[in-house]
Scaffold this active site. Structure first.
Site, PDB file in Angstrom:
ATOM      1  N   GLU A   1       1.434  -0.554  -5.123  1.00 39.11           N
ATOM      2  CA  GLU A   1       0.241   0.269  -5.306  1.00 39.11           C
ATOM      3  C   GLU A   1       0.650   1.740  -5.239  1.00 39.11           C
ATOM      4  OE1 GLU A   1      -3.425   2.520  -3.808  1.00 39.11           O
ATOM      5  OE2 GLU A   1      -1.742   1.994  -2.525  1.00 39.11           O
TER       6      GLU A   1
ATOM      7  N   ASP B   1       0.827  -1.200   0.000  1.00 39.80           N
ATOM      8  CA  ASP B   1       0.000   0.000   0.000  1.00 39.80           C
ATOM      9  C   ASP B   1       0.870   1.262   0.000  1.00 39.80           C
ATOM     10  OD1 ASP B   1      -2.828   1.037   0.417  1.00 39.80           O
ATOM     11  OD2 ASP B   1      -1.770   2.010   2.077  1.00 39.80           O
TER      12      ASP B   1
END
Lengths: 679, 679
Positions: free
Chosen positions: B427, B398
């Site tokens: 990401e 993330d």
């Protein structure tokens, strides 16, 4: 934690994946330009030129960063720092000017600017009407830290500010204090560069003197400067030519080898195998019982004569360039003294130069793979030092592409470390990658393919490659329309106009150029049938030149060189731009100084046979000319003056009269009535 | 002799200018491709792919050279050697195939081939009728040297040849002996590589397993797999969905964080500041009194439930991908245990995440600049190892662009050294240079800008950049038409056809793609007005999906995934080529296996509103189709079959029926009568 097998050995130590002290550095620096072969080679500049460095510099997250370009002049012990500017898309830029010759270094430094991040966030929060009272305290901490390192005179300012901030609660007032530019300056000066990232390489710049970037070469065989027929010319004879060569505007006088010439296997006229008693042989077949690379051919005179000649040339503003041909004749003293420096055949004979089926019986190559290579290298270096001691600072290296790259790199580096003013010209006519490698490893100037680039497309393509791509960072071209080895077809068949065309091109497309003097100046076209070589080449016999031969180009040459010397725009290499013209035979280009104080527009008719005309497209905006404004273009070559307007203008060039215009642009003309001004 | 100030520190030791043992190496190796950032980073490949290496390799003079590509598989101690082939202009090429996962290395070796030089010269001399009797002796010497090192079985051959050569005087006979190919082979085998040049860097290849290059991701919030209304979904509930997700053809099931969710500053529905008692909060606000990154949210079930779920998925051929969000909620256990890993404000409160004026009160970032960074790094690494121990091998990281690059590089390297089968997806939706840096430092796959690339020009330009430039060596794209954070405008307004268009594009333009499952499959278009974000986002509340909602795309998705699985051409990344079509709304591209055994021609109507038609331009030569020959194109999507001929063919796509053709090309069709063959 180790075992990072795939990392390049020489990167391992700077690599970050291990837990090193610098593992907390968050700024990344990459894609640095200029950087030749990952920093393996330096870039080149001329004294006074600038080095513009660009790099991608960024960090994780949202923190604001700062970056500096660091550089060192040759004798500096500490780095000068230049703040870099953000351009776009994480690209940063910084520039410095090189002011002395020698080796500069540059590197980059990037760090997170905590204080500026804080300033920015304070402002954003204030604009969003968020409370900043607590954030304010962090800022005070930053300022206090700076305070500890500040000079007395700055301490007060910082101290005052802390107190002010401390007792100010109104957000707007706080922000106005925070965003104060004096504060930013002080903080840039004193705040630490915590976890600063240093680019992993120190990059190099070799800075050369002016002449390395702006020179006009004249090549002459001294033995042909004959005073009495039937004898060899001498250095004393050459001295008499110096004033005229200077008048023509040349500043480098290059001599083929002046050493004793081998007698064994000496070549006859036109490169024939058997020399007659009278044959003088090729100057590149160096060495005989009369001496080797440190001796002078007896018939040219004494060492004193040579030094006298060098001195005379100097007085006329001309530097003598010598030839470095690292090869020997079969009777060169080295062969007896150092047989291990050469290759020997199984029958005990020496291995002369060959490129089968071609043979060069009068030349013996050095074996750079010899076990005694260190002594060989040092001896060759001593040759250079020997002639430098006689006042020589320019060397034209013969066929460097047939010598060991490692040796050449070492030699040039060795010499330039002590004498950064020395210029080496690479006489390599070979494959592009090899020519570029030689330039990268240290040659100051390089011969090019110019002699074989004739059409508009050939010229623009080639010049784009060497002047507009990364090649320009290390390859400094020297354009020669002819050499003793090369008499191009277009000179053989184009007549006098072809010589004028090729000369203007060489002298204005490149700030460094040269000619094989007499043969060019006198328009010699006598070639070996079907070859691009001179018939009865001066390489194998003495020439008595008919200096007054009708049609000689002396005055034309003098005029072009004068234009070069009086127009700064022609004295730099990289400011060349090609512009549109609607005729394939016309080449239209400009040379302009950065401040637009000197603007030259040059049109050359590449067709030596027919008159050519067309409409040129002048990029007036780029030249700072308003579209409505008319301007005077003064042909410095033919002395004609024309009033031009806007972009499209008509030109017509008859090669029989003059194949080129070299227009000096004068912008001050506003109305016809101003016209007298220029008369 | 030293003081070569400007050389990059890390080059100094390999640099040639000093008198080193290797100063006699005459071969140069430069401009090696692929080579990422001068070898600082490895390239990436999938098991079974090839690595084609090119370099400029040359030497001074006229000697003939040889070059080898050397490579090492992960466990190799010695180098494998592949002879390189000369292409042109001093460029050489060699190729090897990577057969196991892990870190490969490659480097280059170049040397002067004295024997081949001799062979070549012998032939040239013979052709020119020159005497070769003495040269012959040198050859015999070479062969004799090889003889000393030859294996018994080869000794004889070489010995015989020496004797033959020795007693043969007739030039033609000598040449036929010399040019014998068996001899060349033997000599290549045994002649030493005197003064061989080794490229100064060892370059790396990270080889990943098949799924790293071919994967279909489905993202789902386990808490939304609700069985009884009003409760949270559990891993047991999720198990029931697995068969259907498998039927649709997905092979990676990605779960947002499954850990306890913070209670302090928990966000309410639609990211509101104040959470109601019933609000479940954002899964990315990790940690509470119930545990941190190594714990499971109680309402999802137990660790056993989780492992059971992972096992079930596995049986259906699905791998579970977990989320690595290196950040904490304000009540994460770390904050008490390791306060020094976080930033604190002057008022003693913790510094939550912010990008002023935006605030993320429910999330606290880690301070990678902490003095205790080594322990922080090791703890974060232990999180990865913890979940690997539960059977996880795929991690979606993330916001990696807000974490320290040095840490991420270290982490991925650390893990993959021991477990090269682990896949990390970055990401990072941020600036291009940052995204590329993350890919270079080790991420296996990366999110892209695909979600915002809609027009033909946007798509072709972007895909060229990531698949046809150097970027492809390290950046492996994963195309997502939507994510929980992104509901692009064209999905909001394009209706069902837009979903089909974006799905076909994602699944056929990139061999790796994924969808934020339910919301995509059910065609959810409910956005925050004026934003590209979901209204009532699942990030902040539990959703009870209406799986049977009319217009769901389940079968369409299943069909496309089946086509991907049955056509090898769709399982590789770099074989994509765009072809011409005379309609700006139509995108026409091909995916073809190298051996042409699987040819797909894909046409997509980018306009979800109107029927579009046009003439495609099929590059038949490139596809091995003779110009006269007709061929059958079978639409694997709509099942239509068409007989095409030549280059120009007509297509028409009505988005209401099907916005795309995925044509399988069958070349064997010669005459209409063969047509039945395919029925």
């Amino acid at each position: 934690m180790n075992g990072h097998g795939y990392l390049p050995v020489n990167m391992k130590k700077t690599y970050r994946y291990t837990m090193k002290a610098n593992s907390r550095n968050r700024v990344v620096i990459e894609h640095v330009e200029p950087e030749v072969d990952a920093g393996l080679f330096p870039i080149k500049r001329i004294v006074g030129e600038t080095v513009m460095v660009r790099a991608d510099i960024f960090t994780d997250g949202h923190d604001s960063i700062s970056a500096n370009l660091l550089y060192k002049a040759p004798k500096d012990n500490t780095w000068h720092e230049v703040p870099m500017q953000f351009i776009e898309n994480d690209r940063w830029e910084g520039t410095f000017t090189v002011e002395e010759i020698g080796n500069y270094q540059y590197k980059l430094l990037g760090w997170i600017n905590y204080f500026r991040t804080w300033q920015r966030d304070m402002q954003k929060k204030a604009e969003a009407n968020q409370d900043v009272s607590v954030d304010k305290l962090r800022g005070i901490q930053y300022i206090d830290a700076a305070l500890q390192k500040a000079a007395e005179k700055d301490k007060i300012a910082l101290l005052e500010l802390i107190e002010l901030l401390d007792k100010t609660s109104d957000t707007d007032k706080v922000i106005s204090l925070v965003m104060n530019t004096d504060l930013s300056t002080l903080m840039n000066k004193y705040s630490d560069r915590l976890f600063a990232t240093e680019y992993e390489k120190e990059l190099g710049v070799v800075v050369d003197r002016k002449r390395a970037g702006f020179s006009a070469w004249y090549e002459i065989f001294p033995r042909s400067c004959v005073s009495q027929p039937g004898t060899s010319g001498t250095f004393k004879d050459c001295e008499h030519l110096v004033p005229e060569i200077a008048r023509m505007g040349f500043d480098v006088l290059y001599l083929p080898p002046i050493h004793p010439i081998g007698k064994i296997n000496r070549k006859g006229k036109n490169n024939t195998l058997s020399a007659d008693s009278g044959d003088v042989g090729s100057p590149w077949a160096i060495g005989s019982d009369e001496g080797g690379h440190k001796a002078i051919h007896p018939s040219l005179g004494t060492m004193e004569d040579f030094e006298g000649f060098v001195g005379t040339a100097k007085r006329f503003g001309i530097e003598i360039a010598m030839d470095l041909a690292f090869q020997c004749s079969p009777d060169h003293p080295y062969i007896k003294e150092h047989p291990e420096w050469f290759k020997w055949r199984q029958d005990g004979t020496i291995h002369y130069a060959e490129n089968p089926p071609k043979k060069y019986e009068d030349i013996v190559p050095l074996n750079f793979e010899t076990d005694d290579w260190q002594n060989l290298w040092n001896e060759l270096k001593s040759i250079v030092l020997f002639w430098m001691d006689k006042g020589i600072r320019i060397f034209r290296v013969d066929n460097p592409h047939t010598k060991s790259f490692a040796f050449l790199e070492w030699l040039i580096e060795e010499i330039k470390q002590g004498y950064p003013d020395v210029i080496f010209l690479a006489e390599a006519f070979t494959r592009p990658k090899v020519m570029y490698r030689l330039a990268k490893l240290g040659f100051t100037q390089s011969y090019t393919y110019f002699a074989w680039r004739n059409t508009k497309q050939e010229l623009t393509q080639y010049i784009h490659e060497i002047m507009k791509t990364e090649v320009r960072e290390y390859f400094r071209p020297n354009f020669w329309p002819n050499t003793p080895d090369i008499l191009p077809e277009h000179l053989q068949y184009g007549g006098r106009p072809a010589f004028m065309i090729r000369f203007v091109l060489a002298a204005t497309l490149s700030s460094n150029y040269g000619i094989y003097g007499p043969a060019f100046e006198l328009g010699i076209t006598d070639a070996i049938p079907g070859r691009e070589e001179y018939y009865h080449s001066e390489k194998y016999e003495i020439k008595k030149w008919q200096w007054e031969q009708p049609g000689h180009l002396r005055d034309f040459i003098a005029r072009v060189n004068k234009i070069r010397k009086t127009n700064p725009a022609l004295q730099m290499m990289w400011n060349l731009d090609f512009f549109e013209v609607d005729n394939e035979y016309l080449l239209f280009y400009g040379r302009v100084t950065e401040d637009l104080s000197n603007i030259l527009l040059i049109v050359v008719n590449l067709d030596p046979y027919h008159k050519q005309s067309g409409w040129v497209n002048v990029p007036i905006r780029q030249l700072g000319i308003e579209s409505g404004q008319s301007y005077l273009v003064h042909d410095l070559l033919g002395d004609g003056k024309y009033i031009w307007q806007g972009e499209k203008n008509y030109v017509e060039l008859d090669p029989q009269e003059s194949p080129a215009h070299i227009f000096l642009v004068r912008k001050r003309l506003k109305r016809e009535t101003d016209f007298d001004y220029y008369m």
